[in-house]
Motif scaffolding. Structure first.
Motif, PDB file in Angstrom:
ATOM      1  N   ALA A   9      37.548  59.435  31.941  1.00  0.00           N
ATOM      2  CA  ALA A   9      38.525  60.141  32.767  1.00  0.00           C
ATOM      3  C   ALA A   9      38.167  60.033  34.252  1.00  0.00           C
ATOM      4  O   ALA A   9      39.031  60.173  35.116  1.00  0.00           O
ATOM      5  CB  ALA A   9      38.610  61.602  32.340  1.00  0.00           C
ATOM      6  N   GLU A  10      36.915  59.752  34.540  1.00  0.00           N
ATOM      7  CA  GLU A  10      36.459  59.668  35.933  1.00  0.00           C
ATOM      8  C   GLU A  10      36.495  58.244  36.467  1.00  0.00           C
ATOM      9  O   GLU A  10      36.117  57.988  37.608  1.00  0.00           O
ATOM     10  CB  GLU A  10      35.021  60.206  36.065  1.00  0.00           C
ATOM     11  N   ILE A  11      36.868  57.301  35.595  1.00  0.00           N
ATOM     12  CA  ILE A  11      36.863  55.896  35.979  1.00  0.00           C
ATOM     13  C   ILE A  11      38.253  55.311  35.765  1.00  0.00           C
ATOM     14  O   ILE A  11      38.760  55.328  34.647  1.00  0.00           O
ATOM     15  CB  ILE A  11      35.858  55.099  35.116  1.00  0.00           C
ATOM     16  N   GLY A  12      38.859  54.810  36.837  1.00  0.00           N
ATOM     17  CA  GLY A  12      40.153  54.154  36.683  1.00  0.00           C
ATOM     18  C   GLY A  12      39.945  52.700  36.307  1.00  0.00           C
ATOM     19  O   GLY A  12      38.993  52.072  36.766  1.00  0.00           O
ATOM     20  N   PHE A  13      40.817  52.177  35.445  1.00  0.00           N
ATOM     21  CA  PHE A  13      40.681  50.774  35.051  1.00  0.00           C
ATOM     22  C   PHE A  13      42.038  50.097  35.186  1.00  0.00           C
ATOM     23  O   PHE A  13      43.044  50.584  34.684  1.00  0.00           O
ATOM     24  CB  PHE A  13      40.183  50.673  33.603  1.00  0.00           C
ATOM     25  N   VAL A  14      42.056  48.958  35.885  1.00  0.00           N
ATOM     26  CA  VAL A  14      43.296  48.207  36.057  1.00  0.00           C
ATOM     27  C   VAL A  14      43.128  46.854  35.366  1.00  0.00           C
ATOM     28  O   VAL A  14      42.159  46.144  35.605  1.00  0.00           O
ATOM     29  CB  VAL A  14      43.625  48.018  37.555  1.00  0.00           C
ATOM     30  N   PHE A  15      44.094  46.541  34.479  1.00  0.00           N
ATOM     31  CA  PHE A  15      43.971  45.368  33.623  1.00  0.00           C
ATOM     32  C   PHE A  15      44.735  44.176  34.192  1.00  0.00           C
ATOM     33  O   PHE A  15      45.706  44.335  34.922  1.00  0.00           O
ATOM     34  CB  PHE A  15      44.550  45.669  32.232  1.00  0.00           C
ATOM     35  N   LEU A  39      37.942  50.330  38.623  1.00  0.00           N
ATOM     36  CA  LEU A  39      37.555  49.002  38.158  1.00  0.00           C
ATOM     37  C   LEU A  39      38.814  48.143  38.060  1.00  0.00           C
ATOM     38  O   LEU A  39      39.842  48.595  37.557  1.00  0.00           O
ATOM     39  CB  LEU A  39      36.886  49.099  36.777  1.00  0.00           C
ATOM     40  N   PHE A  40      38.731  46.911  38.552  1.00  0.00           N
ATOM     41  CA  PHE A  40      39.875  45.999  38.502  1.00  0.00           C
ATOM     42  C   PHE A  40      39.440  44.732  37.792  1.00  0.00           C
ATOM     43  O   PHE A  40      38.550  44.033  38.250  1.00  0.00           O
ATOM     44  CB  PHE A  40      40.352  45.638  39.914  1.00  0.00           C
ATOM     45  N   ASP A  41      40.092  44.422  36.671  1.00  0.00           N
ATOM     46  CA  ASP A  41      39.748  43.216  35.917  1.00  0.00           C
ATOM     47  C   ASP A  41      40.819  42.149  36.150  1.00  0.00           C
ATOM     48  O   ASP A  41      41.852  42.156  35.503  1.00  0.00           O
ATOM     49  CB  ASP A  41      39.644  43.560  34.422  1.00  0.00           C
ATOM     50  N   GLU A  42      40.564  41.258  37.083  1.00  0.00           N
ATOM     51  CA  GLU A  42      41.515  40.206  37.468  1.00  0.00           C
ATOM     52  C   GLU A  42      42.929  40.757  37.670  1.00  0.00           C
ATOM     53  O   GLU A  42      43.872  40.323  36.999  1.00  0.00           O
ATOM     54  CB  GLU A  42      41.526  39.091  36.418  1.00  0.00           C
ATOM     55  N   PRO A  43      43.101  41.685  38.586  1.00  0.00           N
ATOM     56  CA  PRO A  43      44.393  42.383  38.711  1.00  0.00           C
ATOM     57  C   PRO A  43      45.546  41.502  39.181  1.00  0.00           C
ATOM     58  O   PRO A  43      46.699  41.872  38.993  1.00  0.00           O
ATOM     59  CB  PRO A  43      44.103  43.472  39.752  1.00  0.00           C
ATOM     60  N   THR A  44      45.250  40.347  39.758  1.00  0.00           N
ATOM     61  CA  THR A  44      46.355  39.518  40.272  1.00  0.00           C
ATOM     62  C   THR A  44      46.502  38.205  39.513  1.00  0.00           C
ATOM     63  O   THR A  44      47.365  37.402  39.831  1.00  0.00           O
ATOM     64  CB  THR A  44      46.145  39.192  41.772  1.00  0.00           C
ATOM     65  N   SER A  45      45.691  38.003  38.484  1.00  0.00           N
ATOM     66  CA  SER A  45      45.694  36.689  37.816  1.00  0.00           C
ATOM     67  C   SER A  45      46.958  36.428  37.016  1.00  0.00           C
ATOM     68  O   SER A  45      47.306  35.286  36.763  1.00  0.00           O
ATOM     69  CB  SER A  45      44.489  36.570  36.881  1.00  0.00           C
ATOM     70  N   ALA A  46      47.650  37.497  36.597  1.00  0.00           N
ATOM     71  CA  ALA A  46      48.856  37.288  35.792  1.00  0.00           C
ATOM     72  C   ALA A  46      50.121  37.342  36.654  1.00  0.00           C
ATOM     73  O   ALA A  46      51.219  37.371  36.136  1.00  0.00           O
ATOM     74  CB  ALA A  46      48.927  38.345  34.692  1.00  0.00           C
ATOM     75  N   LEU A  47      49.936  37.344  37.971  1.00  0.00           N
ATOM     76  CA  LEU A  47      51.092  37.539  38.851  1.00  0.00           C
ATOM     77  C   LEU A  47      51.584  36.220  39.448  1.00  0.00           C
ATOM     78  O   LEU A  47      50.800  35.297  39.677  1.00  0.00           O
ATOM     79  CB  LEU A  47      50.713  38.473  40.000  1.00  0.00           C
ATOM     80  N   ASP A  48      52.894  36.178  39.711  1.00  0.00           N
ATOM     81  CA  ASP A  48      53.432  35.066  40.486  1.00  0.00           C
ATOM     82  C   ASP A  48      52.856  35.151  41.889  1.00  0.00           C
ATOM     83  O   ASP A  48      52.632  36.253  42.402  1.00  0.00           O
ATOM     84  CB  ASP A  48      54.959  35.159  40.556  1.00  0.00           C
ATOM     85  N   PRO A  49      52.639  33.998  42.529  1.00  0.00           N
ATOM     86  CA  PRO A  49      51.960  33.980  43.835  1.00  0.00           C
ATOM     87  C   PRO A  49      52.576  34.929  44.866  1.00  0.00           C
ATOM     88  O   PRO A  49      51.847  35.585  45.610  1.00  0.00           O
ATOM     89  CB  PRO A  49      52.115  32.522  44.279  1.00  0.00           C
ATOM     90  N   THR A 103      34.970  53.889  45.503  1.00  0.00           N
ATOM     91  CA  THR A 103      33.992  52.979  44.918  1.00  0.00           C
ATOM     92  C   THR A 103      34.741  52.011  44.007  1.00  0.00           C
ATOM     93  O   THR A 103      35.457  52.451  43.106  1.00  0.00           O
ATOM     94  CB  THR A 103      32.970  53.764  44.079  1.00  0.00           C
ATOM     95  N   MET A 104      34.608  50.736  44.267  1.00  0.00           N
ATOM     96  CA  MET A 104      35.401  49.769  43.501  1.00  0.00           C
ATOM     97  C   MET A 104      34.561  48.591  43.023  1.00  0.00           C
ATOM     98  O   MET A 104      33.714  48.086  43.755  1.00  0.00           O
ATOM     99  CB  MET A 104      36.556  49.213  44.373  1.00  0.00           C
ATOM    100  N   VAL A 105      34.830  48.182  41.783  1.00  0.00           N
ATOM    101  CA  VAL A 105      34.289  46.918  41.294  1.00  0.00           C
ATOM    102  C   VAL A 105      35.498  46.068  40.919  1.00  0.00           C
ATOM    103  O   VAL A 105      36.360  46.505  40.156  1.00  0.00           O
ATOM    104  CB  VAL A 105      33.364  47.111  40.082  1.00  0.00           C
ATOM    105  N   VAL A 106      35.570  44.873  41.490  1.00  0.00           N
ATOM    106  CA  VAL A 106      36.759  44.051  41.329  1.00  0.00           C
ATOM    107  C   VAL A 106      36.365  42.661  40.828  1.00  0.00           C
ATOM    108  O   VAL A 106      35.592  41.960  41.482  1.00  0.00           O
ATOM    109  CB  VAL A 106      37.499  43.897  42.686  1.00  0.00           C
ATOM    110  N   VAL A 107      36.894  42.300  39.664  1.00  0.00           N
ATOM    111  CA  VAL A 107      36.744  40.918  39.205  1.00  0.00           C
ATOM    112  C   VAL A 107      37.961  40.164  39.717  1.00  0.00           C
ATOM    113  O   VAL A 107      39.098  40.543  39.418  1.00  0.00           O
ATOM    114  CB  VAL A 107      36.708  40.839  37.669  1.00  0.00           C
ATOM    115  N   THR A 108      37.741  39.146  40.526  1.00  0.00           N
ATOM    116  CA  THR A 108      38.897  38.441  41.088  1.00  0.00           C
ATOM    117  C   THR A 108      38.518  37.050  41.560  1.00  0.00           C
ATOM    118  O   THR A 108      37.349  36.753  41.826  1.00  0.00           O
ATOM    119  CB  THR A 108      39.515  39.223  42.263  1.00  0.00           C
ATOM    120  N   HIS A 109      39.536  36.194  41.645  1.00  0.00           N
ATOM    121  CA  HIS A 109      39.362  34.873  42.250  1.00  0.00           C
ATOM    122  C   HIS A 109      39.938  34.850  43.646  1.00  0.00           C
ATOM    123  O   HIS A 109      39.976  33.803  44.280  1.00  0.00           O
ATOM    124  CB  HIS A 109      40.058  33.808  41.389  1.00  0.00           C
TER     125      HIS A 109
END
Lengths: 244, 233
Positions: free
Chosen positions: A77-83, A159-169, A188-194
């Motif tokens: 509940a204290e950690i947000g997660f974006v898929f 936490l963000f797990d490749e939040p823009t990888s499924a998006l149109d440019p 406080t953020m941890v972001v997996v991204t290209h």
């Protein structure tokens, strides 16, 4: 805020996380990057125990995830997660996607939860979509709603797990803008991204991971100017100019 | 050979077909068929939901036990289950029991097993990401099941449920074997008494079964549309 100490994880025989040591301080924005299959998604998913760790110690917000007695539901509940795939609830309207957890977990009154949700929708620029169903939104809009849904629990970590990888440019920018705004607010953020532009401008630190091992950990300026590891150099070359 | 039909046997016995010897005696006929069907429907819906959720439990002992029960029941003919309940249930409860109730128990156990498989498939058909998203916001796994997975899954299960319930309605006719005076039993009684109108009588009850099933199917079509949320723009 988040501390990995000698964390290992295996999928059957595959050693997906190999002796991870990492410390993320409060208010820090850390970008995790690496080739596909490197273990970066697994790494971020261990932080709210969508993937349990097999060995080592992982402490998040003062709670020890390797301890069986830790109330993991309470910690989540204290950690947000974006898929990557947004994962909005298709049977609920935008507003109810956001208010569900605050009402059920934080015990907010419906009216209060809705006011808070509207403020968040305002913040991600989607106030007029409150009554839409997820399928009626574009990918970028869905992802912004997903961020609002995560923020509605007033998390300490996002936490963000490749939040823009499924998006149109053309939709990537609107999502990155929301994330940048969030970073500047001190989250406080941890972001997996290209998205290396986001990494260089917004992050405090970049972690490069390959085959489950953290190969490099550096400030963005340092990482982009002079990556030490050969594989990091290759990776940067590929993401920055994919044609060559 | 004389092939003319005489449907006056139906009109002469219509009350008996519809409600049996009620109100002087027991309720029977179509009314009892409907009672058996509705009661078993409701109970097996709940039973199937419960058993189906157990069969996707993350605890192995629960999951395996539920699956064992489902497979066992599915491997037994309904008629056996009806006999079992007829002889077993009064013995187990230590008192006599209306036959109709033992039949409801049998139909419920039998149909629950099939419903459980539908529920399991419906739950497993919802992407894992839905549960992950829900528990990531701090919902407990059972809340994720209740608010997120089931509402989406149930909608996909409706057509299979309807199939199962239509079978159930027709299966109530097996109750005649233990002397429950539902529609089929009533029909055999009238046939035994009049002797010469079997075609008329059994054609008539076939039509009645068809009307009940068709009405139910139409109702659920309507319900399915009502339940539809906007899937696409």
């Amino acid at each position: 805020m988040i501390r990995f100490e000698g964390v290992h994880k295996w999928f059957h025989n595959l050693h997906v996380l190999n002796d991870i040591n990492l410390h993320v301080r409060q208010g820090e924005v850390v970008v995790v990057c690496g080739p596909s299959g490197s273990g970066k998604s697994t790494l971020i998913r261990t932080i709210n125990q969508l993937e349990p760790i097999d060995k080592g110690k992982l402490i998040v917000d003062g709670m020890d995830l390797s301890d069986r007695r830790t109330d993991i539901t309470k910690l989540r509940a204290e950690i947000g997660f974006v898929f990557q795939q947004f994962n909005l609830y298709p049977h609920l309207r935008v507003l109810n996607n956001i208010t569900l957890a605050p009402i059920k977990i934080r015990k907010l009154a419906r009216k209060e939860a809705e006011e808070q949700a509207m403020a968040l929708l305002e913040r991600v620029g989607l106030a007029e979509k409150r009554d839409a169903y997820p399928a009626q939104l574009s990918g970028g809009q869905q992802q912004r709603v997903a961020i609002a849904r995560a923020l509605a629990m007033k998390p300490k970590i996002m936490l963000f797990d490749e939040p823009t990888s499924a998006l149109d440019p053309e939709m990537i920018g609107e999502v990155l803008a929301v994330m940048q705004d969030l970073a500047q607010s001190g989250m406080t953020m941890v972001v997996v991204t290209h998205e290396m532009g986001f990494a260089s401008e917004v992050s405090d630190r970049i972690v490069f991971i390959d085959e489950g091992i953290i190969l490099e950990e550096a400030e963005p300026s340092e990482f982009f100017k002079a990556p030490k590891h050969e594989r990091a150099k290759q990776f940067l070359k590929q993401v920055l100019s994919p044609m060559h | 050979m004389d092939l003319s039909f005489d449907f006056s046997v139906i009109s002469k016995n219509i009350t008996y077909f519809m409600i049996g010897s009620y109100p002087h005696g027991r309720l029977g006929g179509v009314a009892l068929t409907l009672y058996l069907a509705v009661a078993s429907c409701i109970l097996s819906f709940l039973g199937g939901l419960f058993l189906g959720m157990l069969s996707v439990s993350k605890f192995r002992v629960i999951r395996y036990s539920a699956t064992a029960v489902i497979n066992a029941v599915r491997g037994i003919p309904l008629l056996m289950v009806i006999f079992w309940m007829y002889f077993l249930l009064p013995a187990l409860m230590g008192r006599t029991m209306p036959e109709s109730r033992t039949v409801i128990a049998a139909l419920t156990i039998f149909t629950s097993a099939y419903m459980a498989e539908i529920v399991r498939a419906g739950i497993e058909g919802i992407p894992r990401g839905q549960t992950e998203a829900a528990i990531s916001t701090g919902l407990h796994p059972w809340q994720a099941m209740f608010y997120i997975v089931l509402p989406q899954g149930l909608r996909n299960m409706v057509p299979s449920f309807v199939n199962q319930f239509v079978s159930l309605i027709k299966d109530t006719s097996l109750a005649f074997i233990v002397g429950v005076s539902e529609l089929t039993h009533v029909a055999t009684q009238i046939n035994n008494r009049t002797m010469i109108y079997p075609a008329e009588i059994f054609f008539f009850i076939a039509v009645i079964y068809f009307i009940i099933c068709y009405a139910f199917t139409s109702l659920s079509r309507w319900l399915e549309k009502r339940l539809a949320w906007q899937k696409a723009i």
